[in-house]
Motif scaffolding. Structure first.
Motif, PDB file in Angstrom:
ATOM      1  N   ALA A  87       0.849  -1.197   0.000  1.00 43.37           N
ATOM      2  CA  ALA A  87       0.000   0.000   0.000  1.00 43.37           C
ATOM      3  C   ALA A  87       0.881   1.242   0.000  1.00 43.37           C
ATOM      4  O   ALA A  87       1.968   1.251   0.571  1.00 43.37           O
ATOM      5  CB  ALA A  87      -0.905  -0.003   1.219  1.00 43.37           C
ATOM      6  N   ASN A  88       0.402   2.271  -0.617  1.00 49.98           N
ATOM      7  CA  ASN A  88       1.110   3.537  -0.682  1.00 49.98           C
ATOM      8  C   ASN A  88       0.685   4.372   0.532  1.00 49.98           C
ATOM      9  O   ASN A  88      -0.110   5.297   0.422  1.00 49.98           O
ATOM     10  CB  ASN A  88       0.767   4.232  -1.999  1.00 49.98           C
ATOM     11  CG  ASN A  88       1.616   5.440  -2.238  1.00 49.98           C
ATOM     12  OD1 ASN A  88       2.450   5.807  -1.422  1.00 49.98           O
ATOM     13  ND2 ASN A  88       1.383   6.079  -3.359  1.00 49.98           N
ATOM     14  N   SER A 122     -11.704   2.159 -10.436  1.00 54.84           N
ATOM     15  CA  SER A 122     -10.344   2.072 -10.957  1.00 54.84           C
ATOM     16  C   SER A 122      -9.270   2.227  -9.881  1.00 54.84           C
ATOM     17  O   SER A 122      -8.442   1.324  -9.708  1.00 54.84           O
ATOM     18  CB  SER A 122     -10.165   3.092 -12.074  1.00 54.84           C
ATOM     19  OG  SER A 122      -8.877   3.003 -12.612  1.00 54.84           O
ATOM     20  N   PRO A 123      -9.220   3.311  -9.119  1.00 52.44           N
ATOM     21  CA  PRO A 123      -8.142   3.395  -8.116  1.00 52.44           C
ATOM     22  C   PRO A 123      -8.317   2.415  -6.960  1.00 52.44           C
ATOM     23  O   PRO A 123      -7.338   1.973  -6.374  1.00 52.44           O
ATOM     24  CB  PRO A 123      -8.222   4.844  -7.620  1.00 52.44           C
ATOM     25  CG  PRO A 123      -9.589   5.292  -7.925  1.00 52.44           C
ATOM     26  CD  PRO A 123     -10.011   4.530  -9.151  1.00 52.44           C
ATOM     27  N   LEU A 124      -9.565   2.075  -6.627  1.00 54.66           N
ATOM     28  CA  LEU A 124      -9.789   1.177  -5.497  1.00 54.66           C
ATOM     29  C   LEU A 124      -9.392  -0.265  -5.801  1.00 54.66           C
ATOM     30  O   LEU A 124      -8.989  -1.001  -4.920  1.00 54.66           O
ATOM     31  CB  LEU A 124     -11.253   1.235  -5.052  1.00 54.66           C
ATOM     32  CG  LEU A 124     -11.676   2.534  -4.381  1.00 54.66           C
ATOM     33  CD1 LEU A 124     -13.187   2.564  -4.191  1.00 54.66           C
ATOM     34  CD2 LEU A 124     -10.959   2.716  -3.056  1.00 54.66           C
ATOM     35  N   ARG A 125      -9.512  -0.653  -7.061  1.00 51.85           N
ATOM     36  CA  ARG A 125      -9.239  -2.050  -7.425  1.00 51.85           C
ATOM     37  C   ARG A 125      -7.917  -2.258  -8.166  1.00 51.85           C
ATOM     38  O   ARG A 125      -7.476  -3.387  -8.300  1.00 51.85           O
ATOM     39  CB  ARG A 125     -10.383  -2.578  -8.286  1.00 51.85           C
ATOM     40  CG  ARG A 125     -11.660  -2.743  -7.523  1.00 51.85           C
ATOM     41  CD  ARG A 125     -12.714  -3.328  -8.403  1.00 51.85           C
ATOM     42  NE  ARG A 125     -13.901  -3.674  -7.653  1.00 51.85           N
ATOM     43  CZ  ARG A 125     -15.052  -3.951  -8.199  1.00 51.85           C
ATOM     44  NH1 ARG A 125     -15.182  -3.935  -9.506  1.00 51.85           N
ATOM     45  NH2 ARG A 125     -16.084  -4.251  -7.454  1.00 51.85           N
ATOM     46  N   ASP A 126      -7.327  -1.197  -8.673  1.00 55.61           N
ATOM     47  CA  ASP A 126      -6.128  -1.316  -9.499  1.00 55.61           C
ATOM     48  C   ASP A 126      -4.889  -1.466  -8.619  1.00 55.61           C
ATOM     49  O   ASP A 126      -4.461  -0.515  -7.968  1.00 55.61           O
ATOM     50  CB  ASP A 126      -5.994  -0.095 -10.398  1.00 55.61           C
ATOM     51  CG  ASP A 126      -4.798  -0.170 -11.331  1.00 55.61           C
ATOM     52  OD1 ASP A 126      -4.166  -1.245 -11.411  1.00 55.61           O
ATOM     53  OD2 ASP A 126      -4.503   0.838 -11.982  1.00 55.61           O
ATOM     54  N   GLY A 127      -4.309  -2.636  -8.611  1.00 58.47           N
ATOM     55  CA  GLY A 127      -3.121  -2.897  -7.806  1.00 58.47           C
ATOM     56  C   GLY A 127      -1.891  -2.146  -8.268  1.00 58.47           C
ATOM     57  O   GLY A 127      -0.905  -2.063  -7.549  1.00 58.47           O
ATOM     58  N   ALA A 128      -1.933  -1.576  -9.462  1.00 54.74           N
ATOM     59  CA  ALA A 128      -0.815  -0.782  -9.961  1.00 54.74           C
ATOM     60  C   ALA A 128      -1.145   0.703  -9.938  1.00 54.74           C
ATOM     61  O   ALA A 128      -0.412   1.515 -10.475  1.00 54.74           O
ATOM     62  CB  ALA A 128      -0.462  -1.216 -11.386  1.00 54.74           C
ATOM     63  N   GLY A 129      -2.268   1.056  -9.296  1.00 55.78           N
ATOM     64  CA  GLY A 129      -2.707   2.448  -9.270  1.00 55.78           C
ATOM     65  C   GLY A 129      -2.066   3.243  -8.149  1.00 55.78           C
ATOM     66  O   GLY A 129      -1.213   2.754  -7.405  1.00 55.78           O
ATOM     67  N   LEU A 140      -3.028  10.457  -6.727  1.00 54.36           N
ATOM     68  CA  LEU A 140      -4.147  10.025  -5.896  1.00 54.36           C
ATOM     69  C   LEU A 140      -5.133  11.161  -5.602  1.00 54.36           C
ATOM     70  O   LEU A 140      -6.338  10.992  -5.778  1.00 54.36           O
ATOM     71  CB  LEU A 140      -3.651   9.393  -4.594  1.00 54.36           C
ATOM     72  CG  LEU A 140      -4.727   8.756  -3.727  1.00 54.36           C
ATOM     73  CD1 LEU A 140      -5.473   7.669  -4.499  1.00 54.36           C
ATOM     74  CD2 LEU A 140      -4.125   8.185  -2.462  1.00 54.36           C
ATOM     75  N   GLY A 141      -4.661  12.308  -5.168  1.00 56.40           N
ATOM     76  CA  GLY A 141      -5.546  13.430  -4.854  1.00 56.40           C
ATOM     77  C   GLY A 141      -6.386  13.870  -6.041  1.00 56.40           C
ATOM     78  O   GLY A 141      -7.624  13.944  -5.940  1.00 56.40           O
ATOM     79  N   PRO A 142      -5.757  14.173  -7.189  1.00 53.76           N
ATOM     80  CA  PRO A 142      -6.553  14.570  -8.354  1.00 53.76           C
ATOM     81  C   PRO A 142      -7.517  13.476  -8.823  1.00 53.76           C
ATOM     82  O   PRO A 142      -8.638  13.783  -9.241  1.00 53.76           O
ATOM     83  CB  PRO A 142      -5.498  14.859  -9.433  1.00 53.76           C
ATOM     84  CG  PRO A 142      -4.257  15.183  -8.674  1.00 53.76           C
ATOM     85  CD  PRO A 142      -4.319  14.356  -7.427  1.00 53.76           C
ATOM     86  N   THR A 143      -7.097  12.214  -8.723  1.00 56.99           N
ATOM     87  CA  THR A 143      -7.977  11.117  -9.134  1.00 56.99           C
ATOM     88  C   THR A 143      -9.219  11.066  -8.254  1.00 56.99           C
ATOM     89  O   THR A 143     -10.343  10.971  -8.754  1.00 56.99           O
ATOM     90  CB  THR A 143      -7.225   9.771  -9.069  1.00 56.99           C
ATOM     91  OG1 THR A 143      -6.115   9.814  -9.958  1.00 56.99           O
ATOM     92  CG2 THR A 143      -8.132   8.610  -9.450  1.00 56.99           C
TER      93      THR A 143
END
Length: 161
Positions: A87-88, A122-129, A140-143
């Motif tokens: 996790a980031n 997309s961001p919640l499920r994307d392991g490369a996101g 992350l913020g803009p997304t």
């Protein structure tokens, strides 16, 4: 007692095969429809693929499932079960408010746009996101801001009266 062939139910092999093929291709069809919705395509009766996917995305079950992912990410960031979990954490810590707002918006009973739900998935499920990749932390913020704006588009576009 022995069974004879005429006593067995007739199987429609072609219908059975179509059902198997449809289930096998469902994830790729959903991803394709999601990309079209994110791009800006509008679900219409003339496009059953987009209409069905928009209905699935805005369904209470899909919204609830996505809304439950954000608190899990937040909890994992605060007290990770496994330190090797990718996790980031710094980006999540910086955007806790937006992440919580997305979860709250998905969990509300207010209408949402299919595009907004597709963007949220997309961001919640994307392991490369950006939730997981430290190289993409600044995204992350803009997304999440875009996700919130798009989720609210359904309210603004509803006819008043």
């Amino acid at each position: 007692m022995t069974l004879r062939a005429r006593q067995l139910p007739r199987l429609d092999i072609a219908r059975f095969a179509r059902g198997l093929r449809a289930r096998r291709h469902r994830p790729s069809r959903d991803a394709f429809a999601d990309q079209w919705l994110i791009w800006g395509a509008r679900p219409q009766a003339a496009s059953p693929l987009l209409s069905e996917r928009a209905a699935a995305l805005t369904s209470p079950k899909m919204r609830r499932d996505l809304a439950r992912l954000a608190p899990r990410v937040i909890a994992e960031q605060r007290d990770p079960r496994c330190r090797a979990y990718a996790a980031n954490r710094p980006a999540i810590r910086a955007e806790l408010g937006l992440l919580s707002a997305v979860a709250d918006r998905l969990d509300s009973t207010e209408p949402v746009s299919p595009r907004g739900v597709a963007l949220a998935a997309s961001p919640l499920r994307d392991g490369a996101g950006p939730l997981y990749d430290p190289q993409r932390a600044d995204e992350l913020g803009p997304t999440l801001t875009d996700v919130l704006r798009e989720l609210d588009q359904a309210i603004e576009s509803e006819p008043s009266g």
